[in-house]
Design an enzyme around this catalytic site. Structure first.
Site, PDB file in Angstrom:
ATOM      1  N   ASP A  86      64.920  88.639  24.219  1.00 35.14           N
ATOM      2  CA  ASP A  86      64.931  89.120  22.864  1.00 35.14           C
ATOM      3  C   ASP A  86      63.717  90.080  22.933  1.00 35.14           C
ATOM      4  O   ASP A  86      62.832  90.457  23.780  1.00 35.14           O
ATOM      5  CB  ASP A  86      64.722  88.064  22.070  1.00 35.14           C
ATOM      6  CG  ASP A  86      65.911  87.110  21.829  1.00 35.14           C
ATOM      7  OD1 ASP A  86      67.087  87.679  22.000  1.00 35.14           O
ATOM      8  OD2 ASP A  86      65.544  85.988  21.676  1.00 35.14           O
ATOM      9  N   TYR A 120      61.320  80.077  33.606  1.00 35.76           N
ATOM     10  CA  TYR A 120      60.544  80.707  32.508  1.00 35.76           C
ATOM     11  C   TYR A 120      59.349  80.105  32.190  1.00 35.76           C
ATOM     12  O   TYR A 120      59.187  78.727  32.407  1.00 35.76           O
ATOM     13  CB  TYR A 120      61.704  80.534  31.182  1.00 35.76           C
ATOM     14  CG  TYR A 120      62.588  81.537  30.888  1.00 35.76           C
ATOM     15  CD1 TYR A 120      62.698  82.645  30.339  1.00 35.76           C
ATOM     16  CD2 TYR A 120      63.943  81.309  31.415  1.00 35.76           C
ATOM     17  CE1 TYR A 120      63.663  83.529  30.074  1.00 35.76           C
ATOM     18  CE2 TYR A 120      65.006  82.150  31.303  1.00 35.76           C
ATOM     19  CZ  TYR A 120      64.833  83.299  30.610  1.00 35.76           C
ATOM     20  OH  TYR A 120      65.797  84.008  30.391  1.00 35.76           O
TER      21      TYR A 120
END
EC number: 5.4.99.12
Length: 262
Positions: free
Chosen positions: A56, A114
């Protein structure tokens, strides 16, 4: 005859509107596609790049992976150096390799890792504002560490997926979920390794864990949250600036080695 290249890319997501191409927006895909086609002398059939996943707006990457086909063969080091000479300073190609014609950066993954940095202070640090998620209230790392293990394993993560997700199946497996504190930096950091992650899943999990650390949720609330399969029950989403796509895995032995290492 075309040649397929696998590329590992790092970028500072601050000034990108995410990875995926969007009209009238500066995105990672748009900038890199333009550079690849320029390097290939703008062929009649435009070259398309395929990423391992979408990030994003504001999200960073150390190891975003993608592939594309060139209509001829160039040595990988030549591709790396050529692209880096054309890319802006908030992107860099870290590695390039020639792969099999059927390799796919998205569909061949066996895992992703992540990293999230949560900064805890009443006020925003100007030197961390683009690279950490800001939380005004301090969280208890021991409470977070007690709770985070409940996210590990194979679960339906419908509670932890944002609206707008295109995935029909919300079952994913988290191989490893860890949290630790850096008191001198006023940070709590998280790392998640799993088979794959849903839209905003990591940021929603971090938001829940920070609420647990702040005493706003019970330490043992995660199993019940998973069972509800109701996004509204998870409430918040951690800021994008603290999230980093760290690594994409294509080999099981490399994934297993890193699970032992980390």
């Amino acid at each position: 005859m075309t040649t397929r290249y696998k590329v590992v890319l790092a970028y500072d997501g601050t000034n990108f509107a995410g990875f995926q191409r969007q009209p009238h927006q500066r995105t990672v895909e748009q900038v890199l596609t333009k550079a690849v086609n320029k390097m290939a002398k703008d062929p009649a059939e435009p070259i398309v790049i395929y990423g391992a996943g979408r990030t994003d707006a504001g999200v960073h990457a150390f190891g975003q992976t993608l592939h594309f086909d060139l209509p001829y063969e160039i040595k990988p080091e030549g591709v790396r150096r050529g692209l880096n000479s054309m890319l802006p300073t908030d992107m860099i190609i870290k590695a390039v390799s020639i792969v099999a014609p059927d390799f796919h950066a998205r569909y061949d993954t066996v895992g992703k890792r992540y990293w999230y940095r949560a900064y805890q202070n009443e006020f925003v640090d100007p030197f961390k504002r683009h690279y950490t998620g800001h939380f005004k209230f301090h969280a208890d790392i021991e409470r977070i560490q007690q709770a985070i293990g409940d996210l590990e394993g194979r679960h339906d993560f419908s509670t932890f997926v944002a609206s707008g997700s295109q995935a029909h199946d919300h079952v994913r497996e988290i191989y490893s979920a860890k949290a630790w504190a850096l008191p001198d930096e006023d940070e709590i950091q998280f790392e998640f390794c799993g088979s794959g992650f849903l839209y905003n899943q990591v940021r929603i999990m971090v938001a829940v864990l920070m609420e647990i650390g702040q005493g706003r949720r019970a330490v043992d609330c995660i199993p019940a949250l998973l069972a509800t399969k109701n996004r509204e029950q998870a409430r918040g989403t951690a800021p994008a600036a603290g999230l980093y796509m760290k690594k994409v895995y294509y080999e099981q032995n490399e994934l297993q080695a890193d699970l032992i290492k980390y």
